[in-house]
Design a protein around this motif. Structure first.
Motif, PDB file in Angstrom:
ATOM      1  N   VAL A 108      82.643  86.992  56.958  1.00 44.24           N
ATOM      2  CA  VAL A 108      81.717  85.885  56.691  1.00 44.24           C
ATOM      3  C   VAL A 108      80.634  85.917  57.775  1.00 44.24           C
ATOM      4  O   VAL A 108      80.743  86.031  58.855  1.00 44.24           O
ATOM      5  CB  VAL A 108      82.429  84.749  56.770  1.00 44.24           C
ATOM      6  N   PRO A 109      79.321  85.955  56.957  1.00 47.40           N
ATOM      7  CA  PRO A 109      78.300  85.926  58.098  1.00 47.40           C
ATOM      8  C   PRO A 109      78.142  84.679  59.013  1.00 47.40           C
ATOM      9  O   PRO A 109      78.609  83.563  58.553  1.00 47.40           O
ATOM     10  CB  PRO A 109      77.047  86.084  57.184  1.00 47.40           C
ATOM     11  N   LEU A 110      77.708  84.875  60.163  1.00 45.12           N
ATOM     12  CA  LEU A 110      77.750  83.757  61.051  1.00 45.12           C
ATOM     13  C   LEU A 110      76.754  82.451  60.574  1.00 45.12           C
ATOM     14  O   LEU A 110      77.291  81.334  60.843  1.00 45.12           O
ATOM     15  CB  LEU A 110      77.198  84.281  62.345  1.00 45.12           C
ATOM     16  N   GLU A 111      75.752  82.967  59.974  1.00 45.60           N
ATOM     17  CA  GLU A 111      74.809  81.866  59.442  1.00 45.60           C
ATOM     18  C   GLU A 111      75.505  81.154  58.370  1.00 45.60           C
ATOM     19  O   GLU A 111      75.072  79.923  58.536  1.00 45.60           O
ATOM     20  CB  GLU A 111      73.686  82.630  58.791  1.00 45.60           C
ATOM     21  N   ALA A 112      76.474  81.672  57.572  1.00 48.35           N
ATOM     22  CA  ALA A 112      77.206  80.948  56.640  1.00 48.35           C
ATOM     23  C   ALA A 112      78.091  80.146  57.308  1.00 48.35           C
ATOM     24  O   ALA A 112      78.457  78.551  56.757  1.00 48.35           O
ATOM     25  CB  ALA A 112      77.867  81.870  55.564  1.00 48.35           C
ATOM     26  N   VAL A 113      78.837  80.272  58.191  1.00 50.16           N
ATOM     27  CA  VAL A 113      79.752  79.502  59.078  1.00 50.16           C
ATOM     28  C   VAL A 113      78.897  78.311  59.806  1.00 50.16           C
ATOM     29  O   VAL A 113      79.374  77.103  59.542  1.00 50.16           O
ATOM     30  CB  VAL A 113      80.337  80.518  60.111  1.00 50.16           C
ATOM     31  N   ILE A 114      77.810  78.890  60.419  1.00 49.99           N
ATOM     32  CA  ILE A 114      76.918  77.608  60.997  1.00 49.99           C
ATOM     33  C   ILE A 114      76.464  76.582  60.180  1.00 49.99           C
ATOM     34  O   ILE A 114      76.582  75.515  60.121  1.00 49.99           O
ATOM     35  CB  ILE A 114      75.781  78.392  61.864  1.00 49.99           C
ATOM     36  N   ALA A 115      75.986  77.123  58.848  1.00 52.36           N
ATOM     37  CA  ALA A 115      75.661  76.252  57.790  1.00 52.36           C
ATOM     38  C   ALA A 115      76.736  75.253  57.370  1.00 52.36           C
ATOM     39  O   ALA A 115      76.406  74.260  57.018  1.00 52.36           O
ATOM     40  CB  ALA A 115      75.151  77.115  56.654  1.00 52.36           C
ATOM     41  N   CYS A 116      77.928  75.813  57.111  1.00 59.89           N
ATOM     42  CA  CYS A 116      79.158  74.945  56.552  1.00 59.89           C
ATOM     43  C   CYS A 116      79.474  73.940  57.662  1.00 59.89           C
ATOM     44  O   CYS A 116      79.632  72.902  57.461  1.00 59.89           O
ATOM     45  CB  CYS A 116      80.288  75.893  56.307  1.00 59.89           C
ATOM     46  N   ILE A 117      79.405  74.268  58.978  1.00 57.19           N
ATOM     47  CA  ILE A 117      79.808  73.427  60.054  1.00 57.19           C
ATOM     48  C   ILE A 117      78.546  72.360  60.071  1.00 57.19           C
ATOM     49  O   ILE A 117      79.056  70.949  60.052  1.00 57.19           O
ATOM     50  CB  ILE A 117      79.830  74.160  61.278  1.00 57.19           C
ATOM     51  N   LEU A 118      77.475  72.614  59.828  1.00 59.38           N
ATOM     52  CA  LEU A 118      76.353  71.606  59.874  1.00 59.38           C
ATOM     53  C   LEU A 118      76.386  70.803  58.638  1.00 59.38           C
ATOM     54  O   LEU A 118      76.143  69.467  58.784  1.00 59.38           O
ATOM     55  CB  LEU A 118      75.194  72.479  59.882  1.00 59.38           C
ATOM     56  N   ILE A 119      76.615  71.232  57.509  1.00 59.19           N
ATOM     57  CA  ILE A 119      76.835  70.377  56.442  1.00 59.19           C
ATOM     58  C   ILE A 119      78.109  69.534  56.581  1.00 59.19           C
ATOM     59  O   ILE A 119      78.098  68.369  56.138  1.00 59.19           O
ATOM     60  CB  ILE A 119      77.070  71.293  54.901  1.00 59.19           C
ATOM     61  N   ALA A 120      79.180  70.077  56.884  1.00 59.11           N
ATOM     62  CA  ALA A 120      80.234  69.110  57.081  1.00 59.11           C
ATOM     63  C   ALA A 120      80.021  68.066  58.072  1.00 59.11           C
ATOM     64  O   ALA A 120      80.568  66.857  57.938  1.00 59.11           O
ATOM     65  CB  ALA A 120      81.421  69.952  57.483  1.00 59.11           C
TER      66      ALA A 120
END
Length: 98
Positions: free
Chosen positions: A3-15
């Motif tokens: 999973v790309p790091l940007e996707a993980v950061i985006a999911c954490i930010l949205i959560a």
């Protein structure tokens, strides 16, 4: 498949934003002072402008400060030079010499 790091950061930010909005929503719904229309407007603000609305709600719905139950100590004037040294009337000549 990584999973790309940007996707993980985006999911954490949205959560995180979602969690803050839920906390703000609960705070609004528990408010017994506001009218229904006022609560609905605040909810609309929270969910339409997530970070700005939640920040405003948290700022407005702060718990009141606890009073210590005693008066403040009066400030110590120390060496206050704003008051005149002599409170009596002063004249140009000394009246003791006459």
């Amino acid at each position: 498949m990584a999973v790309p790091l940007e996707a993980v950061i985006a999911c954490i930010l949205i959560a995180a934003i979602f969690w803050i909005n839920v906390k703000a929503t609960l705070l609004i719904m528990r408010d017994g002072v506001s009218e229904r229309s006022q609560r609905l407007m605040q909810l609309g603000l929270v969910w339409a402008l997530p970070m700005i609305g939640a920040t405003l709600v948290f700022a407005v719905h702060r718990p009141p400060e606890k009073h210590p139950g005693r008066y403040r100590e009066p400030p110590d004037p120390g060496d206050d030079f704003s008051f005149p040294r002599f409170s009596g009337r002063r004249s140009g000549s000394d009246s003791d010499d006459e």
